[in-house]
Design a protein around this motif. Structure first.
Motif, mmCIF file in Angstrom:
data_model
loop_
_atom_site.group_PDB
_atom_site.id
_atom_site.type_symbol
_atom_site.label_atom_id
_atom_site.label_comp_id
_atom_site.label_asym_id
_atom_site.label_seq_id
_atom_site.Cartn_x
_atom_site.Cartn_y
_atom_site.Cartn_z
ATOM 1 N N CYS A 186 -2.390 -2.863 3.154
ATOM 2 C CA CYS A 186 -2.921 -1.851 4.085
ATOM 3 C C CYS A 186 -4.099 -2.480 4.825
ATOM 4 O O CYS A 186 -4.620 -3.519 4.410
ATOM 5 N N PRO A 187 -4.543 -1.860 5.922
ATOM 6 C CA PRO A 187 -5.661 -2.454 6.675
ATOM 7 C C PRO A 187 -6.929 -2.649 5.839
ATOM 8 O O PRO A 187 -7.678 -3.594 6.042
ATOM 9 N N ALA A 188 -7.122 -1.817 4.817
ATOM 10 C CA ALA A 188 -8.332 -1.969 3.971
ATOM 11 C C ALA A 188 -8.315 -3.304 3.250
ATOM 12 O O ALA A 188 -9.353 -3.960 3.084
ATOM 13 N N ASP A 189 -7.121 -3.756 2.847
ATOM 14 C CA ASP A 189 -7.019 -5.067 2.183
ATOM 15 C C ASP A 189 -7.471 -6.164 3.147
ATOM 16 O O ASP A 189 -8.123 -7.127 2.757
ATOM 17 N N LEU A 190 -7.135 -6.015 4.401
ATOM 18 C CA LEU A 190 -7.531 -7.020 5.393
ATOM 19 C C LEU A 190 -9.046 -6.993 5.567
ATOM 20 O O LEU A 190 -9.709 -8.026 5.595
ATOM 21 N N LYS A 191 -9.610 -5.789 5.632
ATOM 22 C CA LYS A 191 -11.055 -5.667 5.839
ATOM 23 C C LYS A 191 -11.829 -6.225 4.654
ATOM 24 O O LYS A 191 -12.970 -6.650 4.770
#
Ligand SMILES: Cc1ncc(C[n+]2csc(CCOP(=O)(O)OP(=O)(O)O)c2C)c(N)n1
Ligand SMILES: CC(=O)[C@@H](O)[C@H](O)COP(=O)(O)O
Ligand SMILES: [Mg+2]
Length: 629
Positions: A10-15
């Motif tokens: 999910c985008p949180a993993d990227l952040k």
């Protein structure tokens, strides 16, 4: 490559990833795309070009609250990988797998679907305006390629941006390529900016400066650099005080160009842009196919393709020419003998095969960019001056030009030749690309002739008939890929317009099979005859005018008529037959084989035809049911 990179679900993993890990992630995404698409096919080149851009977007913004609107959305694979679909990317464009474009029903992170070019800026402006009306604070980001800017609706949107909103971020992803090289004045303009030595040099410095500053002074620095650079770059004709880019003239503050593969620079620039209280456009320079040599060496081929060898980039070859190849060879040969023939494409020389015409008769070849409405009008103008325009646009993209076909071509009865490739199911691209509506949108237009061949030989005869037809607009539809492999005769013959081909007589059932559905009818005929039925087989050739002498003759003697078409049933070929029989007072039952009244998902034609009943089995079953057996 460091194998410790955590999975991105999910985008949180990227952040959560450290900044210094992002280049490694970019490489991992690239390798995944290259390996995966070698098996699934797809738009490899465009997606390899937006890896860093998409990473930076998801670092700075927060979907689904923030909205990303991708133009065409063929470059949305990286976005899908970063929004929880990495583990399904191997199903891309496969039946029941991920769609090859963004799809609102596929993910909450896909705020807007596409497939056709030129829609993103208008939709993004609508979202921004809707947000303002609702008092929202989300960011709206439109990502559009350089060729998308050759599309009329983009300029219609730009004309309205400043009047409707103060907060909109546009990313111009400039790789100098459409499917072929990008064309026209807008492409030259972008290139003049990207290659101007002063600007390029400044931007190296600006980039370095920005990276050093990393933050709050970015705006002051960037603005100073921009103003200074623009004063150098822009046409001397403008007075120093109000020099601006094309975009500034539209009220959209222009920034760039910057390196579209420099992740820290992209992140810092987006952090800065999202603080702006005016519409902004960031011009980034990217490489289509970056990270994979075969794609860098041939961006046109790797724009979108089927399976390929990762090692060599080679794709399977076929000894049977596609309909597109037969089309291009024929029209080019006709044009060599007839100086009035001109060829027009809307940025699709490869897909239509017209790159052959471009190479052999460049002076009568016109690639107008992604501009189908203009292409149709341009063809009308040519026709008024005695030229013979072969307007070559996929069936699905010809939908864009519908009003021009009615208002300019048909009402003025201009002899434009409408050559609609991908007429019928398109396959892997899905509902945005299936050419399943052209009979419906053309059949009602008075005076317009429309046809479809059942094999390559008849196809060339039809094209030859079109070349000599001057009585008004005339259209042909033909499917993606190969035909049955019937070699065209050396010298094509002109066909009698409105005259069907009776392939076999019969007294119980009449099969009327249009185009690439003819082989299905041939097989169904065998199965029906095995049940003791006498089966007529008709190749109608003409969608309009229908050969009603032929069809009504059979309708008066058989127990059931069955029409078959690679088109939706609603207002399709079979509907026309029913209309005409009804008008003639003939009540013979008509069963129809064709696509149901729904959007057909992506998948291979064989899988989809079987699933949706365009099969021999279903044809036989429907006829037997109509016969009460
Ligand atoms: C109306 C329309 N016409 C033609 C196409 C075919 N098409 C798909 S992508 C593309 C080129 C897009 O170029 P660009 O916007 O620069 O994106 P890039 O592939 O370079 O990233 C074209 C012509 C389309 N999708 N829609
Ligand atoms: C994204 C787009 O619209 C084109 O790339 C399209 O996918 C080409 O279709 P064909 O593969 O049928 O030429
Ligand atoms: Mg491009």
């Amino acid at each position: 490559m460091d194998t410790e990179l955590p999975a991105i679900t999910c985008p949180a993993d990227l952040k959560a990833l450290p900044l210094e890990k992002l280049p490694e992630l970019a490489e991992k995404i690239r390798q995944t795309l290259i390996q995966t698409l070698s098996q699934t096919g797809g738009h490899l080149g465009p997606n390899l070009g937006v890896v860093e851009l998409t990473i930076a977007l998801h670092r700075v913004f927060d979907t689904p609250k923030d909205r990303f609107v991708f133009d065409v959305a063929h470059q949305g694979y990286v976005h899908k990988m970063l929004t929880g679909r990495w583990d399904r990317i191997h199903t891309i464009r496969q039946h029941d797998g991920l769609n090859g474009f963004l799809l609102r029903t596929e993910s909450e992170h896909d705020c807007y679907g596409a497939g056709h070019a030129g829609t993103a800026l208008s939709a993004a402006l609508g979202m921004a305006t809707g947000r303002d009306l609702a008092g929202g604070d989300e960011n709206v980001v439109c990502v559009a390629g350089d060729a998308a800017f050759t599309c009329g609706p983009v300029f219609e949107a730009m004309n309205n941006v400043a009047a409707h909103t103060k907060r909109l971020i546009v990313v111009l992803n400039d790789n100098e390529w459409s499917i072929d090289r990008n064309v026209g004045a807008i492409a030259k303009y972008f290139n003049s900016i990207a290659t101007h030595p002063a600007y390029a040099n400044l931007h190296q410095k600006a980039g370095k400066l920005l990276e050093f500053m990393l933050g709050e002074d970015a705006r002051r620095i960037v603005k100073k650099v921009e103003d200074h650079a623009k004063n150098i770059l822009l046409p001397q004709s403008q007075t120093p005080s109000n020099r601006s880019s094309l975009f500034d003239e539209f009220g959209i503050r222009y920034y760039g160009p910057i390196d579209g593969h420099n992740i820290p620079l992209l992140i810092q620039t987006f952090e800065f842009l999202k603080t702006q209280d005016e519409p902004v456009i960031l011009h980034i320079i990217t490489e289509k196919g970056r990270g994979y040599t075969p794609a860098l060496n041939d961006p046109g081929k790797f724009h979108g393709l089927g399976k390929y060898s990762v090692e060599t980039g080679e794709t399977p070859s076929s000894d049977k020419p596609t309909y597109s190849q037969v089309f291009a060879r024929s029209v080019t040969d006709f044009a060599k003998a007839d100086p009035k023939i001109v060829a027009i494409t809307g940025a699709m020389p490869g897909g239509t095969g017209l790159s052959v015409f471009k190479k052999e008769i460049p002076e009568r070849y016109f690639d107008v960019g992604i501009a189908e409405e203009h292409a149709a009008l341009f063809a009308c103008g040519l026709a008024t001056r005695g030229q013979k325009p072969f307007l070559t646009i996929y069936s699905t993209f010809m939908q864009r030009a519908f009003d021009m076909i009615v208002h300019d071509m048909a009402i003025q009865n201009l002899p434009v030749r409408l050559c609609m490739d991908r007429g019928g199911l398109s396959g892997d691209d899905g509902p945005t690309h299936h050419g399943l509506f052209d009979i419906a949108y053309l059949r009602g237009i008075p005076g317009l002739v429309h046809m479809q061949p059942r094999n390559e030989d008849e196809f060339v005869d039809m094209l030859w008939t079109m070349a000599g037809y001057e009585a008004g607009p005339i259209a042909i539809r033909y499917p993606r890929g190969n035909g049955p492999g019937v070699t065209p005769k050396d010298k094509p013959v002109r066909l009698e317009i409105g005259k069907a081909e009776v392939v076999a007589d019969g007294n119980d059932v009449a099969l009327v099979a249009l185009g690439d559905m003819f082989p299905v009818a041939e097989e169904a005929k065998k199965e029906l005859e095995a049940k003791g039925l006498s089966v007529a087989l008709i190749n109608p050739r003409w969608i309009k005018p229908l050969d009603m002498d032929c069809i009504s003759t059979f309708a008066r003697k058989v127990k059931v008529i069955c029409t078959l078409e690679d088109h939706v049933l609603r207002n399709g070929f079979g509907a026309g037959v029913i209309e005409e029989l009804s008008d003639a007072g003939i009540r013979t039952p008509v069963v129809r084989i064709g696509w149901p009244d729904q959007f057909i998902e992506h998948g291979t034609p064989s899988v989809l035809r079987k699933k949706h009943g365009l099969s021999v089995e279903n044809t036989v079953a429907k006829i037997m049911a109509a016969l009460g057996q």
